[in-house]
Design a protein around this motif. Structure first.
Motif, PDB file in Angstrom:
ATOM      1  N   ALA A   1       0.832  -1.207   0.000  1.00  0.00           N
ATOM      2  CA  ALA A   1       0.000   0.000   0.000  1.00  0.00           C
ATOM      3  C   ALA A   1       0.865   1.254   0.000  1.00  0.00           C
ATOM      4  N   GLN A   2       2.022   1.213   0.633  1.00  0.00           N
ATOM      5  CA  GLN A   2       2.899   2.380   0.673  1.00  0.00           C
ATOM      6  C   GLN A   2       3.490   2.697  -0.695  1.00  0.00           C
ATOM      7  N   GLN A   3       3.451   1.757  -1.603  1.00  0.00           N
ATOM      8  CA  GLN A   3       3.946   2.000  -2.959  1.00  0.00           C
ATOM      9  C   GLN A   3       2.935   2.753  -3.813  1.00  0.00           C
ATOM     10  N   LEU A   4       1.716   2.926  -3.315  1.00  0.00           N
ATOM     11  CA  LEU A   4       0.687   3.649  -4.064  1.00  0.00           C
ATOM     12  C   LEU A   4       0.850   5.160  -3.971  1.00  0.00           C
ATOM     13  N   TYR A   5       1.689   5.635  -3.041  1.00  0.00           N
ATOM     14  CA  TYR A   5       1.869   7.073  -2.868  1.00  0.00           C
ATOM     15  C   TYR A   5       3.293   7.367  -2.444  1.00  0.00           C
ATOM     16  N   GLU A   6       3.666   8.644  -2.595  1.00  0.00           N
ATOM     17  CA  GLU A   6       4.957   9.116  -2.118  1.00  0.00           C
ATOM     18  C   GLU A   6       4.707  10.346  -1.263  1.00  0.00           C
ATOM     19  N   GLU A   7       5.167  10.284  -0.025  1.00  0.00           N
ATOM     20  CA  GLU A   7       4.985  11.397   0.892  1.00  0.00           C
ATOM     21  C   GLU A   7       6.105  12.411   0.677  1.00  0.00           C
ATOM     22  N   SER A   8       5.756  13.693   0.717  1.00  0.00           N
ATOM     23  CA  SER A   8       6.767  14.736   0.528  1.00  0.00           C
ATOM     24  C   SER A   8       7.690  14.794   1.746  1.00  0.00           C
ATOM     25  N   SER A   9       8.905  15.290   1.541  1.00  0.00           N
ATOM     26  CA  SER A   9       9.882  15.356   2.628  1.00  0.00           C
ATOM     27  C   SER A   9       9.435  16.341   3.710  1.00  0.00           C
ATOM     28  N   GLU A  10       8.762  17.435   3.323  1.00  0.00           N
ATOM     29  CA  GLU A  10       8.265  18.393   4.306  1.00  0.00           C
ATOM     30  C   GLU A  10       7.213  17.746   5.203  1.00  0.00           C
ATOM     31  N   SER A  11       6.337  16.965   4.600  1.00  0.00           N
ATOM     32  CA  SER A  11       5.293  16.285   5.359  1.00  0.00           C
ATOM     33  C   SER A  11       5.901  15.276   6.318  1.00  0.00           C
ATOM     34  N   ARG A  12       6.881  14.541   5.850  1.00  0.00           N
ATOM     35  CA  ARG A  12       7.553  13.545   6.692  1.00  0.00           C
ATOM     36  C   ARG A  12       8.227  14.220   7.887  1.00  0.00           C
ATOM     37  N   ALA A  13       8.903  15.350   7.641  1.00  0.00           N
ATOM     38  CA  ALA A  13       9.583  16.082   8.716  1.00  0.00           C
ATOM     39  C   ALA A  13       8.572  16.664   9.703  1.00  0.00           C
ATOM     40  N   ARG A  14       7.447  17.187   9.196  1.00  0.00           N
ATOM     41  CA  ARG A  14       6.419  17.767  10.061  1.00  0.00           C
ATOM     42  C   ARG A  14       5.809  16.691  10.964  1.00  0.00           C
ATOM     43  N   ARG A  15       5.531  15.515  10.416  1.00  0.00           N
ATOM     44  CA  ARG A  15       4.962  14.438  11.222  1.00  0.00           C
ATOM     45  C   ARG A  15       5.958  13.927  12.258  1.00  0.00           C
ATOM     46  N   ALA A  16       7.257  13.887  11.902  1.00  0.00           N
ATOM     47  CA  ALA A  16       8.288  13.459  12.857  1.00  0.00           C
ATOM     48  C   ALA A  16       8.389  14.457  14.015  1.00  0.00           C
ATOM     49  N   ALA A  17       8.294  15.746  13.708  1.00  0.00           N
ATOM     50  CA  ALA A  17       8.348  16.774  14.755  1.00  0.00           C
ATOM     51  C   ALA A  17       7.131  16.656  15.670  1.00  0.00           C
ATOM     52  N   GLN A  18       5.948  16.412  15.106  1.00  0.00           N
ATOM     53  CA  GLN A  18       4.744  16.249  15.917  1.00  0.00           C
ATOM     54  C   GLN A  18       4.854  15.018  16.810  1.00  0.00           C
ATOM     55  N   ARG A  19       5.403  13.942  16.295  1.00  0.00           N
ATOM     56  CA  ARG A  19       5.585  12.720  17.067  1.00  0.00           C
ATOM     57  C   ARG A  19       6.519  12.966  18.245  1.00  0.00           C
ATOM     58  N   GLU A  20       7.598  13.714  18.006  1.00  0.00           N
ATOM     59  CA  GLU A  20       8.561  14.013  19.062  1.00  0.00           C
ATOM     60  C   GLU A  20       7.926  14.880  20.145  1.00  0.00           C
ATOM     61  N   VAL A  21       7.127  15.869  19.756  1.00  0.00           N
ATOM     62  CA  VAL A  21       6.457  16.729  20.725  1.00  0.00           C
ATOM     63  C   VAL A  21       5.491  15.905  21.582  1.00  0.00           C
ATOM     64  N   ARG A  22       4.749  14.993  20.958  1.00  0.00           N
ATOM     65  CA  ARG A  22       3.817  14.146  21.711  1.00  0.00           C
ATOM     66  C   ARG A  22       4.549  13.267  22.715  1.00  0.00           C
ATOM     67  N   GLN A  23       5.728  12.775  22.359  1.00  0.00           N
ATOM     68  CA  GLN A  23       6.483  11.923  23.270  1.00  0.00           C
ATOM     69  C   GLN A  23       7.063  12.726  24.430  1.00  0.00           C
ATOM     70  N   LEU A  24       7.507  13.949  24.172  1.00  0.00           N
ATOM     71  CA  LEU A  24       8.106  14.765  25.215  1.00  0.00           C
ATOM     72  C   LEU A  24       7.070  15.363  26.156  1.00  0.00           C
ATOM     73  N   ALA A  25       5.936  15.746  25.644  1.00  0.00           N
ATOM     74  CA  ALA A  25       4.883  16.361  26.457  1.00  0.00           C
ATOM     75  C   ALA A  25       3.548  15.694  26.141  1.00  0.00           C
ATOM     76  N   PRO A  26       3.278  14.545  26.765  1.00  0.00           N
ATOM     77  CA  PRO A  26       2.020  13.862  26.471  1.00  0.00           C
ATOM     78  C   PRO A  26       0.813  14.669  26.953  1.00  0.00           C
ATOM     79  N   VAL A  27      -0.315  14.385  26.378  1.00  0.00           N
ATOM     80  CA  VAL A  27      -1.560  15.055  26.729  1.00  0.00           C
ATOM     81  C   VAL A  27      -1.916  14.695  28.172  1.00  0.00           C
ATOM     82  N   PRO A  28      -2.271  15.663  29.000  1.00  0.00           N
ATOM     83  CA  PRO A  28      -2.637  15.347  30.385  1.00  0.00           C
ATOM     84  C   PRO A  28      -3.782  14.343  30.447  1.00  0.00           C
ATOM     85  N   GLY A  29      -3.622  13.355  31.294  1.00  0.00           N
ATOM     86  CA  GLY A  29      -4.645  12.329  31.441  1.00  0.00           C
ATOM     87  C   GLY A  29      -4.531  11.198  30.458  1.00  0.00           C
TER      88      GLY A  29
END
Length: 134
Positions: free
Chosen positions: A84-112
């Motif tokens: 399924a991943q061969q059906l699309y190509e994600e842009s490098s900006e999108s990949r970097a933005r999602r990685a940054a969001q993932r890192e923020v979620r790991q460092l400061a999880p949502v309360p509760g």
């Protein structure tokens, strides 16, 4: 469609492609997301029956994540994730933005977010004591 016809697909419905590319678990969820405006083609909202072609740029919002992808292939069947991943190509900006969001979620999880299920007996006593103090 047979596997011979599968290779010559030129167009397909956007909701069916999102399901086949494994962005959504069911086709009806994909159709609801498209109808709600979470999927855009060239910045324009779409209807679930809109047909897409190879090379079309899509912006897909799932929760707080936004994917910017280009359609590379069409498949009328839902295949394993690797295919399924061969059906699309994600842009490098999108990949970097999602990685940054993932890192923020790991460092400061949502309360509760660490709370699961019903409170324990001790937690219930603490809650009752807190509420009784007011």
């Amino acid at each position: 469609m047979s596997s011979i016809e599968q290779g010559v697909l030129e167009r397909m419905r956007i909701d069916k492609w999102l399901w086949a590319a494994r962005f959504y678990k069911t086709r009806s969820l994909a159709a609801q997301a498209v109808a709600a405006g979470h999927v855009r083609l060239d910045g324009h909202t779409l209807k679930p029956a809109r047909e897409i072609r190879c090379g079309d740029p899509l912006e897909i919002a799932i929760g707080d994540q936004t994917w910017s992808v280009a359609v590379h292939g069409l498949s009328d069947q839902r295949r394993p994730a690797a295919e399924a991943q061969q059906l699309y190509e994600e842009s490098s900006e999108s990949r970097a933005r999602r990685a940054a969001q993932r890192e923020v979620r790991q460092l400061a999880p949502v309360p509760g977010s660490d709370l699961r299920g019903r409170p324990t007996k001790k937690a219930r006593r603490q809650i009752k004591g807190f509420n009784d103090s007011f």
